[in-house]
Scaffold this active site. Structure first.
Site, PDB file in Angstrom:
ATOM      1  N   ASP A  92      15.139 -40.529  46.074  1.00 31.55           N
ATOM      2  CA  ASP A  92      15.882 -41.085  47.199  1.00 31.55           C
ATOM      3  C   ASP A  92      17.107 -41.808  46.633  1.00 31.55           C
ATOM      4  O   ASP A  92      17.089 -42.295  45.503  1.00 31.55           O
ATOM      5  CB  ASP A  92      15.035 -42.102  47.953  1.00 31.55           C
ATOM      6  CG  ASP A  92      13.971 -41.462  48.830  1.00 31.55           C
ATOM      7  OD1 ASP A  92      13.759 -40.237  48.720  1.00 31.55           O
ATOM      8  OD2 ASP A  92      13.324 -42.185  49.611  1.00 31.55           O
ATOM      9  N   HIS A 149      11.198 -37.459  40.624  1.00 29.47           N
ATOM     10  CA  HIS A 149      10.445 -36.204  40.625  1.00 29.47           C
ATOM     11  C   HIS A 149      11.269 -35.065  40.023  1.00 29.47           C
ATOM     12  O   HIS A 149      12.470 -35.200  39.798  1.00 29.47           O
ATOM     13  CB  HIS A 149      10.024 -35.860  42.060  1.00 29.47           C
ATOM     14  CG  HIS A 149       9.091 -36.865  42.659  1.00 29.47           C
ATOM     15  ND1 HIS A 149       7.763 -36.587  42.907  1.00 29.47           N
ATOM     16  CD2 HIS A 149       9.285 -38.150  43.058  1.00 29.47           C
ATOM     17  CE1 HIS A 149       7.182 -37.653  43.438  1.00 29.47           C
ATOM     18  NE2 HIS A 149       8.098 -38.617  43.541  1.00 29.47           N
ATOM     19  N   SER A 252      17.223 -47.644  39.237  1.00 30.59           N
ATOM     20  CA  SER A 252      18.619 -47.838  38.965  1.00 30.59           C
ATOM     21  C   SER A 252      19.348 -46.542  39.225  1.00 30.59           C
ATOM     22  O   SER A 252      19.741 -46.284  40.339  1.00 30.59           O
ATOM     23  CB  SER A 252      18.810 -48.335  37.533  1.00 30.59           C
ATOM     24  OG  SER A 252      20.072 -48.136  37.061  1.00 30.59           O
TER      25      SER A 252
END
Length: 291
Positions: A92, A149, A252
């Site tokens: 995300d 991922h 980050s």
């Protein structure tokens, strides 16, 4: 640049970055109930974290702040885009920059770029496979899901821990701190995929307590010096597309790199485009079988 921005940049150079990060790391790992619950609830309110999609909903259910920060999501919350040759977002966040790796340099922000070779740990032979290829820099904001991922299925070839600074990572520092992503502490993972080599670089930042991988756990070298680990033998580690490969404990940025003429970014994907893990970000233009 405004006075406030100049002061912020100056502070980045003056602060004891690693000491501050260790102190915050201690706080984030604390299991003192009132302390960790207060910290978690403040963070949820401050950054409007969407807890409806998390498996655990309340501060009491998390062992410590780090446990909350790396929270797992409900099953099905991040479906993978389907299709042959699709490359999915590893996290995300939002696109910071993306495009071609030109003359061995990666674009950081207007007036700023940095060396691909330096980013990957200083080995020109390692970087050679990505010259003329494509990169994408993905920034994870505090409210985002912070597990990383696999964009495609890959077999881990090597892992490189690169010590460095811990500047904050945001638009202001990207525009004003030279070589930001190539000077911050980072973890480089090189994978072999059906589309050729892929580099996933997990970049640390101010108050980023640690980086973890699923194959090595918490990355905390006894000495802050470059360390290369070969994973090609005897038991290769293969991760399927969409499988977790690592996570950030406070932070980050992920920098993805692919070889020349191997992928094509989705039309319309550009700086500031929001991303959700699992959505299509690129299509492969060739596979190893075609070479």
């Amino acid at each position: 640049m405004t006075f406030q921005q100049k002061a912020f940049i100056a502070l980045q150079y003056l602060l004891p970055q690693h000491l501050l990060s260790r102190l915050v790391g201690w706080l984030a790992a604390s299991e003192i109930r009132w302390l960790k619950n207060s910290f978690i609830n403040f963070f949820i309110d401050q950054y409007e974290v969407n807890m409806a999609e998390a498996q655990r909903k309340s501060a009491d259910e998390f062992r410590c702040f780090n446990d909350f920060f790396t929270r797992e999501l409900e099953d099905g919350a991040r479906p993978l885009a389907s299709g042959d040759g699709v490359v999915v977002s590893p996290a995300d966040g939002a696109v910071s920059q993306l495009g071609e790796i030109r003359n061995g340099r990666i674009f950081q922000a207007k007036g700023q770029d940095y060396s691909l070779t330096e980013l990957l740990g200083g080995d020109s032979k390692r970087a050679e496979a990505f010259m003329g290829g494509e990169f994408a820099t993905i920034y994870l904001s505090p409210k985002d899901y912070h597990r990383v991922h696999m964009p495609v299925t890959g077999t881990l070839r090597e892992m490189i821990y690169v010590p460095g600074d811990l500047f904050s990572v945001n638009k202001t520092t990207a525009e004003n701190v030279p070589r930001l992503f190539a000077r911050n502490e980072r973890l480089v993972a090189i994978f072999d995929t059906e589309h050729g080599p892929m580099a996933m670089v997990l970049v640390g930042a101010m108050i980023v307590a640690a980086i973890e991988t699923v194959w090595a756990g918490l990355i905390t070298p006894p000495k802050r010096e470059l360390k290369v680990t070969d994973f090609s033998n005897p038991q290769p580690i293969t991760l399927q597309q969409g499988e977790e490969m690592g996570r950030f404990l406070l932070g980050s940025t992920v920098v993805l790199c692919f070889g020349k003429d191997t992928i094509r970014w989705q039309e319309g994907l550009q700086a500031d485009s929001p991303l959700r893990m699992g959505e299509a970000v690129a299509m492969a233009t060739r596979t190893e079988a075609e070479d």
